[in-house]
Scaffold this motif. Sequence first.
Motif, short mmCIF file in Angstrom:
data_model
loop_
_atom_site.label_atom_id
_atom_site.label_comp_id
_atom_site.label_asym_id
_atom_site.label_seq_id
_atom_site.Cartn_x
_atom_site.Cartn_y
_atom_site.Cartn_z
N TRP A 160 0.83 -1.20 0.00
CA TRP A 160 0.00 0.00 0.00
C TRP A 160 0.87 1.26 0.00
O TRP A 160 0.62 2.20 -0.75
CB TRP A 160 -0.93 -0.01 1.21
N TYR A 161 1.92 1.28 0.82
CA TYR A 161 2.81 2.45 0.87
C TYR A 161 3.62 2.58 -0.41
O TYR A 161 3.97 3.70 -0.79
CB TYR A 161 3.69 2.42 2.12
N GLU A 162 3.89 1.50 -1.10
CA GLU A 162 4.53 1.60 -2.41
C GLU A 162 3.62 2.35 -3.39
O GLU A 162 4.08 3.20 -4.15
CB GLU A 162 4.88 0.21 -2.97
N ARG A 163 2.32 2.04 -3.36
CA ARG A 163 1.37 2.76 -4.22
C ARG A 163 1.25 4.21 -3.76
O ARG A 163 1.24 5.14 -4.57
CB ARG A 163 0.00 2.09 -4.20
N LEU A 164 1.18 4.43 -2.45
CA LEU A 164 1.05 5.78 -1.90
C LEU A 164 2.23 6.65 -2.29
O LEU A 164 2.06 7.79 -2.72
CB LEU A 164 0.93 5.72 -0.38
N LEU A 165 3.44 6.13 -2.15
CA LEU A 165 4.64 6.91 -2.39
C LEU A 165 5.16 6.78 -3.82
O LEU A 165 6.13 7.45 -4.20
CB LEU A 165 5.72 6.52 -1.38
N ASP B 250 4.36 19.77 -2.76
CA ASP B 250 4.48 21.02 -3.51
C ASP B 250 3.20 21.40 -4.25
O ASP B 250 2.93 22.58 -4.44
CB ASP B 250 5.66 20.97 -4.48
N ASP B 251 2.39 20.42 -4.67
CA ASP B 251 1.17 20.70 -5.42
C ASP B 251 0.13 19.68 -4.99
O ASP B 251 0.09 18.56 -5.50
CB ASP B 251 1.46 20.60 -6.92
N LEU B 252 -0.71 20.07 -4.05
CA LEU B 252 -1.67 19.14 -3.46
C LEU B 252 -2.65 18.59 -4.50
O LEU B 252 -2.93 17.39 -4.51
CB LEU B 252 -2.42 19.81 -2.31
N ASP B 253 -3.16 19.42 -5.37
CA ASP B 253 -4.12 18.95 -6.38
C ASP B 253 -3.49 17.89 -7.28
O ASP B 253 -4.09 16.85 -7.54
CB ASP B 253 -4.63 20.12 -7.22
N ARG B 254 -2.29 18.16 -7.77
CA ARG B 254 -1.60 17.18 -8.63
C ARG B 254 -1.29 15.91 -7.85
O ARG B 254 -1.44 14.79 -8.37
CB ARG B 254 -0.31 17.78 -9.20
N ASP C 41 -2.42 12.20 -8.80
CA ASP C 41 -1.44 11.13 -8.99
C ASP C 41 -1.78 9.91 -8.14
O ASP C 41 -1.64 8.77 -8.59
CB ASP C 41 -0.03 11.61 -8.66
N LEU C 42 -2.22 10.15 -6.90
CA LEU C 42 -2.62 9.03 -6.04
C LEU C 42 -3.76 8.25 -6.66
O LEU C 42 -3.74 7.01 -6.69
CB LEU C 42 -3.04 9.55 -4.66
N ALA C 43 -4.75 8.95 -7.18
CA ALA C 43 -5.90 8.28 -7.80
C ALA C 43 -5.45 7.41 -8.97
O ALA C 43 -5.96 6.30 -9.15
CB ALA C 43 -6.93 9.32 -8.25
N GLU C 44 -4.49 7.90 -9.76
CA GLU C 44 -3.97 7.11 -10.88
C GLU C 44 -3.28 5.84 -10.41
O GLU C 44 -3.22 4.86 -11.15
CB GLU C 44 -3.00 7.95 -11.71
#
Length: 117
Positions: free
Chosen positions: A21-26, A68-72, A76-79
Motif C-alpha cells: 500500500w505504501y509503495e502505491r502511496l509513495l 508542492d502541489d496538493l491537487d496534482r 497522482d494518487l488516484a492514478e
Amino acid sequence: MSVDHVLAVVPVADFEAARAWYERLLGRPADNRPMEDLAEWQVTGSGWVQVFRDEERAGLGLLNLAVDDLDRHVADLAERGVEAGAIRAATKDVRLSTITDPDGNEVTFIGNFRVRY
C-alpha cells in the motif's frame, strides 16, 4: 545536539499488505529494507518514512507530508489506485487531504505549507 535524519515510523499489523500500500502511496518500492519487517522510503534529503510491523501500535500513527502541489498529488494518487480524502481548507491558505492506510494510520498531505517562525 545535531540531528542528521528524521525518521517517521508508521506501525502496521500486516507488514506485506502495508508495504504494498505504501509503495502505491509513495509511487515506488522502498528505498531500503534493513530488516524483514521494516521498509523505508527517503522522502526528503534527510527525512524518511518507515513502515514497521508493530501489531500493538498498528493504526495509531499520524503522518503529515507537505507536498508542492496538493491537487496534482491527489490526482497522482488516484492514478495509482489510492483514493485520497477530499481537499479541505485549514488556516493561512493551507489545504489538507487525509487518507487512512489499511491499519487505520492517518496520512495527511499538506499543500501550501510554509514554515513560519
